[in-house]
Write an enzyme that holds these catalytic residues in place. Structure first.
Site, PDB file in Angstrom:
ATOM      1  NE  ARG A 139      -3.014   0.214   3.265  1.00  0.00           N
ATOM      2  CZ  ARG A 139      -4.261   0.522   4.270  1.00  0.00           C
ATOM      3  NH1 ARG A 139      -4.684  -0.693   4.534  1.00  0.00           N
ATOM      4  NH2 ARG A 139      -4.165   1.568   4.767  1.00  0.00           N
ATOM      5  NE  ARG A 150      -1.969   4.389   7.357  1.00  0.00           N
ATOM      6  CZ  ARG A 150      -1.663   2.997   7.191  1.00  0.00           C
ATOM      7  NH1 ARG A 150      -0.412   3.035   6.706  1.00  0.00           N
ATOM      8  NH2 ARG A 150      -2.484   2.111   7.309  1.00  0.00           N
TER       9      ARG A 150
HETATM   10  P1  AMP Z   1      -7.626   2.330   6.108  1.00  0.00           P
HETATM   11  O1  AMP Z   1      -7.605   1.399   4.739  1.00  0.00           O
HETATM   12  O2  AMP Z   1      -8.633   2.241   6.747  1.00  0.00           O
HETATM   13  O3  AMP Z   1      -6.337   2.419   6.815  1.00  0.00           O
HETATM   14  O4  AMP Z   1      -7.748   3.562   5.223  1.00  0.00           O
HETATM   15  C1  AMP Z   1      -6.449   4.168   4.495  1.00  0.00           C
HETATM   16  C2  AMP Z   1      -6.742   5.637   4.328  1.00  0.00           C
HETATM   17  O5  AMP Z   1      -8.083   5.849   3.586  1.00  0.00           O
HETATM   18  C3  AMP Z   1      -6.676   6.482   5.364  1.00  0.00           C
HETATM   19  O6  AMP Z   1      -5.219   6.762   5.771  1.00  0.00           O
HETATM   20  C4  AMP Z   1      -7.423   7.612   4.796  1.00  0.00           C
HETATM   21  O7  AMP Z   1      -6.626   8.475   3.990  1.00  0.00           O
HETATM   22  C5  AMP Z   1      -8.390   7.081   4.047  1.00  0.00           C
HETATM   23  N1  AMP Z   1      -9.635   6.735   4.973  1.00  0.00           N
HETATM   24  C6  AMP Z   1     -10.215   5.561   5.183  1.00  0.00           C
HETATM   25  N2  AMP Z   1     -11.505   5.587   5.699  1.00  0.00           N
HETATM   26  C7  AMP Z   1     -11.716   7.222   6.127  1.00  0.00           C
HETATM   27  C8  AMP Z   1     -12.442   7.673   7.021  1.00  0.00           C
HETATM   28  N3  AMP Z   1     -13.416   7.300   7.540  1.00  0.00           N
HETATM   29  N4  AMP Z   1     -12.461   9.166   6.983  1.00  0.00           N
HETATM   30  C9  AMP Z   1     -11.482   9.829   6.241  1.00  0.00           C
HETATM   31  N5  AMP Z   1     -10.394   9.023   5.495  1.00  0.00           N
HETATM   32  C10 AMP Z   1     -10.474   7.809   5.540  1.00  0.00           C
END
Ligand code: AMP
Length: 192
Positions: A139, A150
């Site tokens: 990723r 993050r």
């Molecule tokens: P994740 O796979 O949940 O770690 O999400 C990867 C990235 O997607 C995050 O670091 C944010 O940039 C974006 N993202 C995912 N879910 C959200 C959310 N609920 N609100 C805002 N950004 C999100």
């Protein structure tokens, strides 16, 4: 039908546990991260807008993720929803409550996967290495620099949800440091 939120920092094991719940309980995983990566990979306008923000490790706008979730809530509900990586802000949490009420649904539990930061760094770096070893690509945000952002986004914007759901009597803390099966058993304990 049970609807739950899996809450925790990046690398806490939300996606892993959600996949097992889908497999064993016929629940539906709603991962906004997966939805955003799909949009990015398929090159939609929205995907182009979010690509840089995601790679950096910042949150995309509430409006975008709420739009994605709103659409899914109107679809198949099967054994209930697992919200994975959503909500991530208090505004998203408020909207989710309202959208669920509109659908005549309730949120049953918010399961907080509790882990240490050192473990997160190891897991994320490990996940990136595994993806590459399997012949794929890691990723874009699974690197030390993005992870720092993050984590900061988690502590600043998402961790207030712990207090929010505690106040609503919905919060259940689960030790996320155990084995995959150990964590799974603890989650099963909450759901039973
Ligand atoms: P994740 O796979 O949940 O770690 O999400 C990867 C990235 O997607 C995050 O670091 C944010 O940039 C974006 N993202 C995912 N879910 C959200 C959310 N609920 N609100 C805002 N950004 C999100």
């Amino acid at each position: 039908m049970t609807n739950i939120i899996l809450l925790g920092p990046p690398g806490a094991g939300k996606g892993t546990q959600a996949a097992m719940l889908v497999e064993e309980r016929g629940m539906i995983q709603l991962s906004t991260g997966d939805m955003l990566r799909e949009a990015k990979d398929s090159g939609t306008e929205m995907g182009k807008v979010v690509a840089d923000v995601m790679a950096r490790g910042d949150l995309v706008t509430d409006e975008i993720v709420i739009g994605l979730i709103r659409e899914k809530l109107q679809g198949d509900k099967a054994g209930g929803f697992i919200f994975d990586g959503f909500p991530r802000t208090l505004a998203q949490a408020d909207v989710l409550g309202a959208l669920m009420a509109e659908q005549g649904e309730t949120l049953d539990y918010v399961i907080e996967l509790q882990v240490d930061d050192e473990v997160l760094v190891d897991r994320i770096v490990g996940r990136a290495a595994e993806a590459v070893a399997a012949g794929g690509t890691a990723r874009a945000d699974d690197n030390a620099e993005s992870l720092k952002i993050r984590l900061m986004a988690y502590y600043k914007q998402t961790s207030p949800l712990i207090g929010y759901y505690h106040a609503k009597g919905m919060l259940k803390g689960v030790d996320g440091l155990g084995t995959m099966d150990g964590v799974k058993a603890d989650i099963a304990g909450v759901l039973s």
